[in-house]
Every structure is written in C-alpha cells, then in structure tokens.
Design a protein around this motif. Structure first.
Motif, PDB file in Angstrom:
ATOM      1  N   ILE A   5     -58.708  74.891  23.294  1.00  0.00           N
ATOM      2  CA  ILE A   5     -57.293  74.562  23.131  1.00  0.00           C
ATOM      3  C   ILE A   5     -56.943  74.388  21.657  1.00  0.00           C
ATOM      4  CG2 ILE A   5     -55.550  72.780  23.568  1.00  0.00           C
ATOM      5  CD1 ILE A   5     -56.803  72.519  26.401  1.00  0.00           C
ATOM      6  N   ILE A   6     -57.780  73.715  20.910  1.00  0.00           N
ATOM      7  CA  ILE A   6     -57.548  73.558  19.470  1.00  0.00           C
ATOM      8  C   ILE A   6     -57.476  74.927  18.815  1.00  0.00           C
ATOM      9  CG2 ILE A   6     -58.626  72.801  17.310  1.00  0.00           C
ATOM     10  CD1 ILE A   6     -59.625  70.308  18.922  1.00  0.00           C
ATOM     11  N   ASP A   7     -58.341  75.838  19.228  1.00  0.00           N
ATOM     12  CA  ASP A   7     -58.383  77.176  18.638  1.00  0.00           C
ATOM     13  C   ASP A   7     -57.157  78.007  19.015  1.00  0.00           C
ATOM     14  OD1 ASP A   7     -59.636  79.342  17.183  1.00  0.00           O
ATOM     15  OD2 ASP A   7     -60.081  80.229  19.138  1.00  0.00           O
ATOM     16  N   ILE A   8     -56.857  78.124  20.310  1.00  0.00           N
ATOM     17  CA  ILE A   8     -55.766  79.023  20.713  1.00  0.00           C
ATOM     18  C   ILE A   8     -54.390  78.497  20.311  1.00  0.00           C
ATOM     19  CG2 ILE A   8     -57.023  80.098  22.612  1.00  0.00           C
ATOM     20  CD1 ILE A   8     -55.297  78.467  24.550  1.00  0.00           C
ATOM     21  N   LEU A   9     -54.254  77.192  20.173  1.00  0.00           N
ATOM     22  CA  LEU A   9     -52.963  76.617  19.794  1.00  0.00           C
ATOM     23  C   LEU A   9     -52.887  76.293  18.302  1.00  0.00           C
ATOM     24  CD1 LEU A   9     -52.246  74.281  22.842  1.00  0.00           C
ATOM     25  CD2 LEU A   9     -51.690  76.699  22.528  1.00  0.00           C
ATOM     26  N   ASN A  10     -53.928  76.651  17.561  1.00  0.00           N
ATOM     27  CA  ASN A  10     -53.963  76.425  16.115  1.00  0.00           C
ATOM     28  C   ASN A  10     -53.677  74.969  15.736  1.00  0.00           C
ATOM     29  OD1 ASN A  10     -54.512  79.178  15.446  1.00  0.00           O
ATOM     30  ND2 ASN A  10     -52.365  79.636  15.842  1.00  0.00           N
ATOM     31  N   LEU A  11     -54.336  74.059  16.435  1.00  0.00           N
ATOM     32  CA  LEU A  11     -54.189  72.631  16.153  1.00  0.00           C
ATOM     33  C   LEU A  11     -55.218  72.218  15.107  1.00  0.00           C
ATOM     34  CD1 LEU A  11     -53.757  71.408  19.844  1.00  0.00           C
ATOM     35  CD2 LEU A  11     -51.953  71.795  18.157  1.00  0.00           C
ATOM     36  N   SER A  12     -55.107  72.819  13.923  1.00  0.00           N
ATOM     37  CA  SER A  12     -56.124  72.650  12.890  1.00  0.00           C
ATOM     38  C   SER A  12     -56.259  71.213  12.387  1.00  0.00           C
ATOM     39  CB  SER A  12     -55.833  73.578  11.714  1.00  0.00           C
ATOM     40  OG  SER A  12     -54.529  73.349  11.225  1.00  0.00           O
ATOM     41  N   ASP A  13     -55.235  70.394  12.585  1.00  0.00           N
ATOM     42  CA  ASP A  13     -55.320  69.005  12.143  1.00  0.00           C
ATOM     43  C   ASP A  13     -55.981  68.092  13.170  1.00  0.00           C
ATOM     44  OD1 ASP A  13     -53.159  69.459  13.828  1.00  0.00           O
ATOM     45  OD2 ASP A  13     -51.974  67.816  12.994  1.00  0.00           O
ATOM     46  N   LEU A  14     -56.435  68.682  14.279  1.00  0.00           N
ATOM     47  CA  LEU A  14     -57.073  67.909  15.352  1.00  0.00           C
ATOM     48  C   LEU A  14     -58.522  68.358  15.502  1.00  0.00           C
ATOM     49  CD1 LEU A  14     -56.551  65.880  17.721  1.00  0.00           C
ATOM     50  CD2 LEU A  14     -56.024  67.875  19.124  1.00  0.00           C
ATOM     51  N   SER A  15     -59.429  67.389  15.614  1.00  0.00           N
ATOM     52  CA  SER A  15     -60.833  67.725  15.858  1.00  0.00           C
ATOM     53  C   SER A  15     -61.167  67.362  17.305  1.00  0.00           C
ATOM     54  CB  SER A  15     -61.744  66.955  14.900  1.00  0.00           C
ATOM     55  OG  SER A  15     -61.715  65.580  15.196  1.00  0.00           O
ATOM     56  N   PRO A  16     -62.175  68.016  17.882  1.00  0.00           N
ATOM     57  CA  PRO A  16     -62.558  67.698  19.262  1.00  0.00           C
ATOM     58  C   PRO A  16     -62.872  66.213  19.463  1.00  0.00           C
ATOM     59  CG  PRO A  16     -63.614  69.724  18.575  1.00  0.00           C
ATOM     60  CD  PRO A  16     -62.950  69.137  17.353  1.00  0.00           C
ATOM     61  N   GLU A  17     -63.431  65.571  18.445  1.00  0.00           N
ATOM     62  CA  GLU A  17     -63.783  64.164  18.553  1.00  0.00           C
ATOM     63  C   GLU A  17     -62.540  63.273  18.675  1.00  0.00           C
ATOM     64  OE1 GLU A  17     -64.857  66.030  15.733  1.00  0.00           O
ATOM     65  OE2 GLU A  17     -66.633  66.661  16.835  1.00  0.00           O
ATOM     66  N   ASN A  18     -61.417  63.731  18.108  1.00  0.00           N
ATOM     67  CA  ASN A  18     -60.182  62.951  18.137  1.00  0.00           C
ATOM     68  C   ASN A  18     -59.228  63.379  19.241  1.00  0.00           C
ATOM     69  OD1 ASN A  18     -61.047  61.534  15.885  1.00  0.00           O
ATOM     70  ND2 ASN A  18     -60.146  63.002  14.486  1.00  0.00           N
ATOM     71  N   PHE A  19     -59.671  64.278  20.109  1.00  0.00           N
ATOM     72  CA  PHE A  19     -58.857  64.821  21.191  1.00  0.00           C
ATOM     73  C   PHE A  19     -59.163  64.007  22.440  1.00  0.00           C
ATOM     74  CE2 PHE A  19     -57.266  69.228  22.698  1.00  0.00           C
ATOM     75  CZ  PHE A  19     -56.529  68.665  23.715  1.00  0.00           C
ATOM     76  N   ASP A  20     -58.279  63.072  22.780  1.00  0.00           N
ATOM     77  CA  ASP A  20     -58.488  62.208  23.945  1.00  0.00           C
ATOM     78  C   ASP A  20     -58.149  62.978  25.211  1.00  0.00           C
ATOM     79  OD1 ASP A  20     -58.403  60.325  26.015  1.00  0.00           O
ATOM     80  OD2 ASP A  20     -57.559  58.767  24.735  1.00  0.00           O
ATOM     81  N   GLU A  21     -59.117  63.103  26.096  1.00  0.00           N
ATOM     82  CA  GLU A  21     -58.926  63.893  27.315  1.00  0.00           C
ATOM     83  C   GLU A  21     -57.891  63.303  28.263  1.00  0.00           C
ATOM     84  OE1 GLU A  21     -62.564  62.693  30.168  1.00  0.00           O
ATOM     85  OE2 GLU A  21     -63.109  63.364  28.150  1.00  0.00           O
ATOM     86  N   ASN A  22     -57.496  62.060  28.060  1.00  0.00           N
ATOM     87  CA  ASN A  22     -56.502  61.435  28.929  1.00  0.00           C
ATOM     88  C   ASN A  22     -55.093  61.417  28.336  1.00  0.00           C
ATOM     89  OD1 ASN A  22     -58.305  60.707  31.117  1.00  0.00           O
ATOM     90  ND2 ASN A  22     -59.238  59.338  29.629  1.00  0.00           N
TER      91      ASN A  22
END
Length: 88
Positions: free
Chosen positions: A12-29
């Motif tokens: 999701i970070i890749d396809i939506l170009n959310l470059s300011d977000l890292s997987p570690e900071n992506f809360d699944e909820n």
C-alpha cells in the motif's frame, strides 16, 4: 496473518506513494479511507486492483469495499478468508 499484514503495509505504501510513511509507523487498525492517510476513491481502485492481481480476491461491490477498506486489519482478514484455495 502478521506476515500478510506486513506485506500489505509495504504494498500500500508503494502503490499509493506514501513515501512519508514507513511500515513500522503504519497502524493496522487506523482508518484507511477517510483517515489520516488521505486515501481517496482513486487510491481505493488501485488497492482493489492490487488485491485482485496479487491475491486473486475479487471485491465486487461498494458495500464490501467500504467494509474491508475500513482498516488494514480488516483488509488482511478479508484476503485471508477469501484467497482461492485457503483453508478458512
């Protein structure tokens, strides 16, 4: 499902170009659509295409889409339950 959740975060970070977000900071909820990520209807279409292409899971109605794209956790659960050949 943790592996699937982590995989989805990266995709999701890749396809939506959310470059300011890292997987570690992506809360699944956290809310995906209408939340702080700024995901709009075009982004949802991109995620639907990714889910269908990468997991073989079809999302064929707006009602289903609204429910499963409410959070990353709900998306991962839906993929897990509906992947062709899964033993759910």
């Amino acid at each position: 499902m943790n592996t699937l959740t982590e995989e989805l975060k990266v995709k999701i970070i890749d396809i939506l170009n959310l470059s300011d977000l890292s997987p570690e900071n992506f809360d699944e909820n956290d809310r995906l659509v209408g939340g702080s990520l700024g995901i709009d209807s075009i982004d949802v279409l991109e995620m639907v295409v990714m889910v269908e292409k990468d997991y073989g899971v079809v999302i064929n109605s707006q009602e289903v889409g609204e429910k499963i794209f409410s959070s990353l956790a709900s998306l991962a659960e839906y993929i897990k339950e509906n992947t062709p050949g899964s033993q759910s």
